[in-house]
Scaffold this motif. Structure first.
Motif, PDB file in Angstrom:
ATOM      1  N   MET A   1      -8.362  -2.532  -6.394  1.00 48.42           N
ATOM      2  CA  MET A   1      -7.266  -1.704  -5.892  1.00 48.42           C
ATOM      3  C   MET A   1      -6.221  -1.345  -6.954  1.00 48.42           C
ATOM      4  SD  MET A   1      -5.967  -0.225  -3.138  1.00 48.42           S
ATOM      5  CE  MET A   1      -6.577  -1.082  -1.669  1.00 48.42           C
ATOM      6  N   PRO A   2      -5.658  -2.312  -7.697  1.00 51.78           N
ATOM      7  CA  PRO A   2      -4.576  -1.957  -8.630  1.00 51.78           C
ATOM      8  C   PRO A   2      -5.033  -1.147  -9.837  1.00 51.78           C
ATOM      9  CG  PRO A   2      -5.120  -4.275  -8.847  1.00 51.78           C
ATOM     10  CD  PRO A   2      -5.879  -3.768  -7.649  1.00 51.78           C
ATOM     11  N   GLU A   3      -6.336  -0.965  -9.995  1.00 51.22           N
ATOM     12  CA  GLU A   3      -6.843  -0.124 -11.076  1.00 51.22           C
ATOM     13  C   GLU A   3      -7.123   1.299 -10.599  1.00 51.22           C
ATOM     14  OE1 GLU A   3      -6.984  -0.894 -14.227  1.00 51.22           O
ATOM     15  OE2 GLU A   3      -6.280  -2.945 -13.872  1.00 51.22           O
ATOM     16  N   SER A   4      -6.621   1.637  -9.399  1.00 54.19           N
ATOM     17  CA  SER A   4      -6.877   2.956  -8.829  1.00 54.19           C
ATOM     18  C   SER A   4      -6.393   4.064  -9.764  1.00 54.19           C
ATOM     19  CB  SER A   4      -6.166   3.098  -7.479  1.00 54.19           C
ATOM     20  OG  SER A   4      -6.642   2.156  -6.550  1.00 54.19           O
ATOM     21  N   PRO A   5      -7.278   4.975 -10.178  1.00 50.18           N
ATOM     22  CA  PRO A   5      -6.864   6.080 -11.046  1.00 50.18           C
ATOM     23  C   PRO A   5      -6.240   7.232 -10.274  1.00 50.18           C
ATOM     24  CG  PRO A   5      -9.210   6.197 -10.657  1.00 50.18           C
ATOM     25  CD  PRO A   5      -8.735   4.952  -9.955  1.00 50.18           C
ATOM     26  N   ALA A   6      -6.450   7.259  -8.934  1.00 45.14           N
ATOM     27  CA  ALA A   6      -5.954   8.369  -8.127  1.00 45.14           C
ATOM     28  C   ALA A   6      -5.829   7.911  -6.678  1.00 45.14           C
ATOM     29  CB  ALA A   6      -6.903   9.563  -8.220  1.00 45.14           C
ATOM     30  N   ILE A   7      -5.167   8.746  -5.879  1.00 45.32           N
ATOM     31  CA  ILE A   7      -4.922   8.388  -4.478  1.00 45.32           C
ATOM     32  C   ILE A   7      -6.238   8.214  -3.725  1.00 45.32           C
ATOM     33  CG2 ILE A   7      -3.995   9.266  -2.305  1.00 45.32           C
ATOM     34  CD1 ILE A   7      -1.726  10.533  -3.972  1.00 45.32           C
ATOM     35  N   TRP A   8      -7.235   9.072  -3.981  1.00 45.17           N
ATOM     36  CA  TRP A   8      -8.494   8.983  -3.237  1.00 45.17           C
ATOM     37  C   TRP A   8      -9.168   7.629  -3.455  1.00 45.17           C
ATOM     38  CZ3 TRP A   8     -13.068   7.869  -5.555  1.00 45.17           C
ATOM     39  CH2 TRP A   8     -13.176   8.084  -6.931  1.00 45.17           C
ATOM     40  N   PHE A   9      -9.068   7.086  -4.686  1.00 42.35           N
ATOM     41  CA  PHE A   9      -9.696   5.794  -4.961  1.00 42.35           C
ATOM     42  C   PHE A   9      -8.949   4.681  -4.239  1.00 42.35           C
ATOM     43  CE2 PHE A   9     -10.538   1.934  -7.340  1.00 42.35           C
ATOM     44  CZ  PHE A   9     -11.908   2.005  -7.570  1.00 42.35           C
ATOM     45  N   ALA A  10      -7.606   4.735  -4.246  1.00 45.26           N
ATOM     46  CA  ALA A  10      -6.814   3.726  -3.539  1.00 45.26           C
ATOM     47  C   ALA A  10      -7.115   3.757  -2.050  1.00 45.26           C
ATOM     48  CB  ALA A  10      -5.330   3.962  -3.794  1.00 45.26           C
TER      49      ALA A  10
ATOM     50  N   MET B   1       0.807  -1.209   0.000  1.00 42.61           N
ATOM     51  CA  MET B   1       0.000   0.000   0.000  1.00 42.61           C
ATOM     52  C   MET B   1       0.847   1.269   0.000  1.00 42.61           C
ATOM     53  SD  MET B   1      -3.001  -0.795  -0.614  1.00 42.61           S
ATOM     54  CE  MET B   1      -3.431   0.935  -0.662  1.00 42.61           C
ATOM     55  N   SER B   2       1.937   1.304   0.781  1.00 40.30           N
ATOM     56  CA  SER B   2       2.815   2.477   0.718  1.00 40.30           C
ATOM     57  C   SER B   2       3.379   2.628  -0.695  1.00 40.30           C
ATOM     58  CB  SER B   2       3.947   2.349   1.739  1.00 40.30           C
ATOM     59  OG  SER B   2       3.466   2.506   3.061  1.00 40.30           O
ATOM     60  N   ARG B   3       3.723   1.506  -1.321  1.00 39.53           N
ATOM     61  CA  ARG B   3       4.223   1.527  -2.698  1.00 39.53           C
ATOM     62  C   ARG B   3       3.174   2.086  -3.653  1.00 39.53           C
ATOM     63  NH1 ARG B   3       6.194  -4.072  -5.641  1.00 39.53           N
ATOM     64  NH2 ARG B   3       7.031  -3.186  -7.570  1.00 39.53           N
ATOM     65  N   ILE B   4       1.919   1.655  -3.493  1.00 38.26           N
ATOM     66  CA  ILE B   4       0.843   2.140  -4.362  1.00 38.26           C
ATOM     67  C   ILE B   4       0.624   3.635  -4.155  1.00 38.26           C
ATOM     68  CG2 ILE B   4      -1.658   2.046  -4.732  1.00 38.26           C
ATOM     69  CD1 ILE B   4      -1.469  -0.989  -4.301  1.00 38.26           C
ATOM     70  N   PHE B   5       0.568   4.065  -2.889  1.00 38.65           N
ATOM     71  CA  PHE B   5       0.346   5.483  -2.617  1.00 38.65           C
ATOM     72  C   PHE B   5       1.481   6.339  -3.181  1.00 38.65           C
ATOM     73  CE2 PHE B   5      -2.283   4.119   1.258  1.00 38.65           C
ATOM     74  CZ  PHE B   5      -3.483   4.301   0.585  1.00 38.65           C
ATOM     75  N   GLN B   6       2.730   5.883  -2.991  1.00 31.48           N
ATOM     76  CA  GLN B   6       3.853   6.659  -3.522  1.00 31.48           C
ATOM     77  C   GLN B   6       3.884   6.613  -5.047  1.00 31.48           C
ATOM     78  OE1 GLN B   6       7.159   5.141  -0.757  1.00 31.48           O
ATOM     79  NE2 GLN B   6       7.576   7.333  -0.815  1.00 31.48           N
ATOM     80  N   SER B   7       3.518   5.487  -5.637  1.00 31.93           N
ATOM     81  CA  SER B   7       3.468   5.408  -7.098  1.00 31.93           C
ATOM     82  C   SER B   7       2.428   6.359  -7.679  1.00 31.93           C
ATOM     83  CB  SER B   7       3.160   3.967  -7.548  1.00 31.93           C
ATOM     84  OG  SER B   7       4.206   3.092  -7.193  1.00 31.93           O
TER      85      SER B   7
END
Length: 500
Positions: A97-106, A32-38
């Protein structure tokens, strides 16, 4: 009347669903930290985004525990309806989750994922106590811990395995790598199927049979119902005042906004306590709010002391889950750019490190911990486990070669196994059967409260004292485990008196 003894197949089936649940938690914890930073988030804001996980656990676990104690849905039974509902929702979150278009969606998917995992997880803890005799509690939680470790290994290693198969591990700025996408999709399927296995292969005892088991247990009469009507409103007012004070401090020192959440939760608990007492005084003491508040206020002394140990143990764990990826990327790979190949390589290595500590935990739960427990007792064994965790976290300061962090993870794995098995084995035999769900749910509150504190406060602490230097969070983790050891020492004489 005692419950029949379960063989290996029974122990396996009772806890196999936890294998899939832990795949979901492992993917969340390692990525999740990786996704948010990405997706472009700053490192100081990561704890605030992670606040979804503990907040949903804090709200969901006592409610699900209370409801599952009172549920019976025919062939589905008492706990299994919650296994199924949580698994379906968690699988949906993992696929989205991995299709999140933006931080708010993730962040929204993290809320859904953690709430769903908690809906399934909390009844699994009580399920072991429902299905097993007291002399099998330690074995039941050891098998459950082994499945937790195995599921976490699979979930943690999957992105690296995908990269080894040629799947792209790097994505353009603002996008999530394919390795992470495939890992989350696999995790959703594995979670649902493993929980379905437990649902299909187990059959819960009906309410009449459970009542007969409870009647034969001396624990059943040991904890009288709490009389909320006799309690004062003063305690609720103190909680409200504490919440207002936290909000004032946040405003005065311009701390991160997440600190306001902590104040709001204190105020909310104070109001809930006052409302529950008022309802009890009007003769409505059996509703859900009054029951949860009453049981929380009236926890047995042993449970209160174990809860303090849990508080400090899980503070350290949440610090590790939030910060390991940025720490390893920055201090062991020299990578600050989340879109760089070095950062993504560091993130994959963290996944492998997490797999190592979970693999060690699976083995330790079935070998080392039972051996130590038979010779030293449950409480001293847990103190050793906590000490291993302190060593593991402190070693991050000394080991600069990322390969040597395997040594750190071995110690952390022993600690993780002990946290997952020993407190529940100590507690399960001391709780009334009719309230096993609610008490397990309330006990798990002391898993999520420290996570909320870390999420609310650690960002402000880092920003004020160690901006851009996440390695110092590992010192906090090691120190909190030393405090947990001191808290655990207070339980040793209580267990000695019980044995006597």
């Amino acid at each position: 009347m005692d419950k029949p003894r379960q063989g290996f197949a029974g122990l396996w089936n009772i806890s196999f669903g936890f294998f899939g649940i832990q795949i979901g938690f492992a993917l969340q914890n390692a990525n999740m930290s990786r996704i948010f930073q990405s997706l472009g988030e700053d490192i100081e804001r990561l704890p605030g985004l992670w606040v979804a996980a503990p907040l949903t656990g804090l709200l969901v676990q006592p409610i699900v525990g209370h409801l599952s104690d009172r549920t019976w849905l025919g062939r589905l039974g008492r706990r299994r309806p919650y296994f199924l509902a949580g698994a379906i929702l968690a699988a949906i979150a993992l696929f989205a989750m991995p299709e999140s278009p933006a931080i708010w969606f993730a962040a929204a998917m993290l809320w859904l994922l953690d709430a769903s995992l908690n809906i399934s997880m909390e009844p699994f803890r009580a399920f072991v106590g429902d299905m097993l005799r007291k002399d099998q509690h330690s074995a039941g939680y050891a098998v459950q811990t082994a499945f937790i470790g195995a599921g976490a290994v699979v979930g943690s290693l999957f992105p690296a395995a995908m990269e080894a198969m040629g799947v792209a591990n790097v994505a353009p700025p603002g996008q999530i790598p394919d390795t992470v996408k495939y890992a989350f999709w696999f995790g959703g399927a594995a979670l649902f199927l493993s929980v379905l296995w437990t649902i299909v292969t187990t059959h819960e005892y009906d309410p009449a049979t459970m009542a007969a088991f409870a009647a034969s247990s001396p624990v059943a009469a040991a904890l009288p119902a709490q009389d909320l009507a006799a309690r004062s409103y003063g305690t609720g007012l103190v909680w409200i005042a504490a919440g207002i004070a936290v909000a004032a401090i946040q405003q005065h020192f311009a701390l991160l906004r997440e600190v306001l959440l902590l104040g709001a939760l204190l105020i909310a608990y104070g109001l809930a306590s006052i409302a529950a007492i008022a309802m009890a005084r009007r003769g409505h003491s059996t509703n859900m709010l009054a029951s949860i508040i009453g049981d929380f206020a009236g926890m047995p002394l042993l449970m209160k002391r174990l809860a303090l140990v849990q508080f400090f143990s899980w503070s350290a764990l949440f610090i590790m889950w939030i910060n390991t990826t940025p720490i390893v990327a920055q201090y062991h790979y020299g990578a600050l750019d989340a879109a760089s190949a070095d950062y993504q390589a560091a993130a994959n290595w963290v996944g492998q490190l997490f797999a190592i500590y979970n693999g060690v935990a699976a083995v330790a739960a079935l070998t080392l911990l039972p051996w130590l427990s038979r010779r030293l007792g449950q409480a001293p064994t847990h103190m050793i486990g906590l000490g291993c965790g302190a060593i593991g976290f402190a070693s991050f300061f000394m080991l600069r070669d990322p390969a040597l962090l395997i040594v750190s993870e071995i110690f952390i794995g022993i600690f993780w196994a002990s946290v997952l098995a020993m407190p529940y084995a100590i507690l399960a035999s001391s709780l009334p059967q009719a309230k096993l769900g609610i008490y397990m749910g309330l006990f798990n509150v002391f898993i999520v409260i420290p996570q909320l504190l870390v999420a609310a406060l650690m960002g402000s602490v880092m920003k004020a004292f160690f901006p851009g230097e996440p390695i110092h969070t590992m010192a906090f983790a090691a120190i909190t485990l030393l405090v947990a050891i001191a808290a655990m020492a207070r339980i040793v004489p209580m267990l000695a008196r019980q044995r006597g």
